[in-house]
Design an enzyme around this catalytic site. Structure first.
Site, PDB file in Angstrom:
ATOM      1  N   ASN A 214      11.551   7.328  -1.631  1.00  0.00           N
ATOM      2  CA  ASN A 214      10.164   7.751  -1.407  1.00  0.00           C
ATOM      3  C   ASN A 214       9.850   7.758   0.087  1.00  0.00           C
ATOM      4  O   ASN A 214      10.705   7.458   0.910  1.00  0.00           O
ATOM      5  CB  ASN A 214       9.201   6.832  -2.179  1.00  0.00           C
ATOM      6  CG  ASN A 214       9.355   5.391  -1.756  1.00  0.00           C
ATOM      7  OD1 ASN A 214       9.102   5.038  -0.612  1.00  0.00           O
ATOM      8  ND2 ASN A 214       9.796   4.540  -2.682  1.00  0.00           N
ATOM      9  N   ASP A 283      10.193   2.974  -9.064  1.00  0.00           N
ATOM     10  CA  ASP A 283       9.891   2.420 -10.386  1.00  0.00           C
ATOM     11  C   ASP A 283      11.026   2.647 -11.382  1.00  0.00           C
ATOM     12  O   ASP A 283      11.209   1.878 -12.302  1.00  0.00           O
ATOM     13  CB  ASP A 283       8.599   3.050 -10.923  1.00  0.00           C
ATOM     14  CG  ASP A 283       7.407   2.595 -10.095  1.00  0.00           C
ATOM     15  OD1 ASP A 283       7.375   1.404  -9.731  1.00  0.00           O
ATOM     16  OD2 ASP A 283       6.528   3.433  -9.782  1.00  0.00           O
ATOM     17  N   PRO A 309      13.357  -3.455 -12.145  1.00  0.00           N
ATOM     18  CA  PRO A 309      12.619  -4.712 -12.309  1.00  0.00           C
ATOM     19  C   PRO A 309      11.387  -4.710 -11.403  1.00  0.00           C
ATOM     20  O   PRO A 309      11.445  -4.172 -10.294  1.00  0.00           O
ATOM     21  CB  PRO A 309      13.627  -5.772 -11.831  1.00  0.00           C
ATOM     22  CG  PRO A 309      14.585  -5.039 -10.952  1.00  0.00           C
ATOM     23  CD  PRO A 309      14.658  -3.640 -11.489  1.00  0.00           C
ATOM     24  N   ILE A 311       9.497  -6.655  -9.020  1.00  0.00           N
ATOM     25  CA  ILE A 311       9.760  -7.856  -8.216  1.00  0.00           C
ATOM     26  C   ILE A 311       8.488  -8.695  -8.083  1.00  0.00           C
ATOM     27  O   ILE A 311       8.508  -9.914  -8.288  1.00  0.00           O
ATOM     28  CB  ILE A 311      10.306  -7.460  -6.823  1.00  0.00           C
ATOM     29  CG1 ILE A 311      11.689  -6.847  -6.984  1.00  0.00           C
ATOM     30  CG2 ILE A 311      10.440  -8.665  -5.912  1.00  0.00           C
ATOM     31  CD1 ILE A 311      11.779  -5.396  -6.938  1.00  0.00           C
ATOM     32  N   LYS A 341      -4.290  -3.831 -11.854  1.00  0.00           N
ATOM     33  CA  LYS A 341      -3.000  -4.371 -11.393  1.00  0.00           C
ATOM     34  C   LYS A 341      -3.103  -5.860 -11.049  1.00  0.00           C
ATOM     35  O   LYS A 341      -2.200  -6.630 -11.344  1.00  0.00           O
ATOM     36  CB  LYS A 341      -2.570  -3.578 -10.156  1.00  0.00           C
ATOM     37  CG  LYS A 341      -1.100  -3.364 -10.060  1.00  0.00           C
ATOM     38  CD  LYS A 341      -0.776  -2.278  -9.053  1.00  0.00           C
ATOM     39  CE  LYS A 341      -0.947  -0.893  -9.659  1.00  0.00           C
ATOM     40  NZ  LYS A 341      -0.615   0.165  -8.712  1.00  0.00           N
ATOM     41  N   LYS A 345      -0.595  -8.114 -13.295  1.00  0.00           N
ATOM     42  CA  LYS A 345       0.547  -8.795 -12.671  1.00  0.00           C
ATOM     43  C   LYS A 345       0.219 -10.240 -12.318  1.00  0.00           C
ATOM     44  O   LYS A 345       1.029 -10.928 -11.704  1.00  0.00           O
ATOM     45  CB  LYS A 345       0.980  -8.042 -11.399  1.00  0.00           C
ATOM     46  CG  LYS A 345       1.436  -6.612 -11.646  1.00  0.00           C
ATOM     47  CD  LYS A 345       2.254  -6.083 -10.475  1.00  0.00           C
ATOM     48  CE  LYS A 345       2.479  -4.579 -10.612  1.00  0.00           C
ATOM     49  NZ  LYS A 345       3.538  -4.068  -9.756  1.00  0.00           N
TER      50      LYS A 345
HETATM   51  O1  C5P Z   1       2.910  -1.250 -10.204  1.00  0.00           O
HETATM   52  P1  C5P Z   1       2.895  -0.726  -8.827  1.00  0.00           P
HETATM   53  O2  C5P Z   1       4.207  -0.169  -8.380  1.00  0.00           O
HETATM   54  O3  C5P Z   1       1.786   0.228  -8.507  1.00  0.00           O
HETATM   55  O4  C5P Z   1       2.583  -2.024  -7.950  1.00  0.00           O
HETATM   56  C1  C5P Z   1       2.624  -2.011  -6.569  1.00  0.00           C
HETATM   57  C2  C5P Z   1       2.914  -3.393  -6.061  1.00  0.00           C
HETATM   58  O5  C5P Z   1       3.983  -3.989  -6.783  1.00  0.00           O
HETATM   59  C3  C5P Z   1       3.364  -3.366  -4.638  1.00  0.00           C
HETATM   60  O6  C5P Z   1       2.957  -4.586  -4.048  1.00  0.00           O
HETATM   61  C4  C5P Z   1       4.893  -3.296  -4.768  1.00  0.00           C
HETATM   62  O7  C5P Z   1       5.539  -3.817  -3.609  1.00  0.00           O
HETATM   63  C5  C5P Z   1       5.151  -4.147  -5.987  1.00  0.00           C
HETATM   64  N1  C5P Z   1       6.284  -3.692  -6.826  1.00  0.00           N
HETATM   65  C6  C5P Z   1       7.404  -4.493  -6.944  1.00  0.00           C
HETATM   66  N2  C5P Z   1       8.434  -4.109  -7.749  1.00  0.00           N
HETATM   67  C7  C5P Z   1       8.377  -2.946  -8.438  1.00  0.00           C
HETATM   68  C8  C5P Z   1       7.250  -2.132  -8.345  1.00  0.00           C
HETATM   69  C9  C5P Z   1       6.227  -2.529  -7.510  1.00  0.00           C
HETATM   70  O8  C5P Z   1       7.458  -5.558  -6.290  1.00  0.00           O
HETATM   71  N3  C5P Z   1       9.384  -2.596  -9.212  1.00  0.00           N
END
Ligand code: C5P
Length: 418
Positions: A214, A283, A309, A311, A341, A345
């Site tokens: 990205n 993702d 995953p 993180i 979110k 989370k």
């Molecule tokens: O769910 P989303 O991708 O929108 O969430 C964004 C947040 O989650 C950001 O802080 C990103 O660094 C973290 N993230 C992560 N691992 C993923 C997807 C997103 O740590 N696989």
């Protein structure tokens, strides 16, 4: 707290006459100070004075065999917890930016892993010069902390931005007496804490030569890591593939894929007090990575993806895990998605920002809106390094309210000291 060891580099500007006072102020705050002077600094202040106030021999020359035998320059570079150059001339900034090391002080700056701060001092027209500003930007992007310059009367008889910040303010900015430092150049609310920041994109391999990724430049994550270090934290930066220099004084771990990011994060999470997830993690990743380059024999092709995953969510779930801060980069309904979110989370805080054509990714500036369980705060459009400092200040405040009970005790002790 252990005694801070400061290597003070003095370069050849008129403000060098204030450095004996600076050594005194640093020592007043409990630091051990060793001084290295450039040849031209010796025209403004004497070795004898600096030796007397620091209590250590002053080093001026890389080729001084006697001094090298007592403490070699690499040993001196390792000794320092912090390197401070005050005053820093335009000439010295140029050498530092170029990475050239013709003398002892510049050699030490390259040979140390300690954080580096400089207090520039020069005529205000020189400070404004495009070359000096380009060097300042370059040094700042590498994590060098720039203290000042201050505005006021100059030795040349003119008035403007170029005076060295006063010795007491420099000492306060460097050393952790939060009550004093906050009132001057900058405070260190994260002293003694460990902050982990994830930054940049991830790359998910399709075959040996192709990947899915990205537009993340890593600018925001790197700026946050630097601001956290400036706030006194030990910082672990886990970074995806970006072409950015490692900010001075930080530990950086490079990763490529979301799975590597997950593994690196969890391998180092134990001591982490605050976790900031600024990485733009892919993702999904291809279900299988072809071992050989895929040939373009078919008219169409389909890739099968599986979820990577999460993180941030995995760290937020840890029992007695760190204070967690996530990002919500959204193209629409920013507030709504951010709040969802935050809850889904189980985060302590979420930094929401709009992304899309011309905003967010790859830009130098950003605006943000931060939400936590019982509050929110908007941050107007600003350079990412300015925004990062403001965000770190808020994160430190919220962390100290909910998590840092021992910090609260320390602050109470400070307040009742006199
Ligand atoms: O769910 P989303 O991708 O929108 O969430 C964004 C947040 O989650 C950001 O802080 C990103 O660094 C973290 N993230 C992560 N691992 C993923 C997807 C997103 O740590 N696989």
């Amino acid at each position: 707290m252990a005694q801070q060891k400061i290597l003070l580099g003095v370069t050849g500007g008129i403000a060098a006459y204030k450095t004996p006072e600076l050594v005194r102020r640093l020592r007043d705050r409990g630091a051990a100070v060793q001084v290295v002077m450039t040849r031209s600094a010796a025209r403004f202040v004497t070795e004898t004075v600096l030796q007397a106030v620091s209590g250590h021999p002053v080093r001026t020359n890389l080729w001084d065999e006697q001094a090298e035998a007592a403490m070699g320059h690499i040993e001196l570079a390792r000794w320092a917890d912090h390197v401070l150059i005050a005053p820093a001339t335009a000439e010295f900034m140029a050498r530092l930016a170029a990475g050239s090391a013709p003398d002892l002080l510049t050699t030490l700056c390259l040979a140390t892993r300690a954080p580096l701060s400089i207090a520039p001092a020069m005529n205000h027209v020189m400070w404004d010069h495009a070359a000096v500003q380009a060097n300042r930007e370059c040094l700042q992007s590498r994590g060098v902390r720039i203290l000042g310059p201050a505005e006021g009367d100059q030795a040349c008889g003119e008035t403007g931005l170029g005076r060295m910040v006063e010795p007491d303010a420099i000492a306060a900015a460097l050393l952790a007496d939060a009550t004093l430092a906050g009132a001057t150049v900058g405070s260190q609310p994260l002293q003694g804490r460990t902050v982990m920041v994830t930054a940049g994109p991830t790359r998910e391999a399709i075959d040996p030569v192709r990947f899915v990724s990205n537009r993340s430049s890593g600018k925001m994550g790197y700026a946050l890591a630097q601001a956290a270090a400036e706030a006194g934290a030990r910082v672990v930066l886990v970074s995806g593939p970006v072409q950015r220099p490692v900010p001075q004084g930080l530990e950086r771990i490079m990763i490529e894929s979301a799975e590597e990011l997950f593994a690196a994060t969890h391998a180092h999470i134990d001591d982490v007090d605050i976790f900031i997830a600024a990485a733009a993690v892919s993702d999904y990743r291809p279900r299988r990575v072809e071992s050989q380059k895929i040939k373009k024999t078919r008219a169409e092709m389909t890739l099968d993806f599986v979820k990577s995953p999460d993180i941030l969510a995995s760290v937020a779930k840890l029992a007695s895990g760190p204070f967690t801060v996530g990002f919500a980069a959204e193209t629409h309904k920013v507030r709504e998605h951010a709040l969802t979110k935050l809850a889904a989370k189980q985060l302590d805080m979420i930094i929401a920002n709009e992304v899309g054509a011309g905003i967010g990714f790859e830009q130098d500036e950003n605006a943000a809106h931060v939400y936590w369980r019982d509050g929110d705060q908007a941050f107007p459009l600003a350079h990412k390094s300015t925004l990062a400092r403001a965000l770190i200040e808020l994160i430190a405040q919220r962390y100290n309210v909910g998590f840092g009970e021992d910090t609260a005790v320390e602050l109470t002790a400070l307040a009742s000291r006199d």
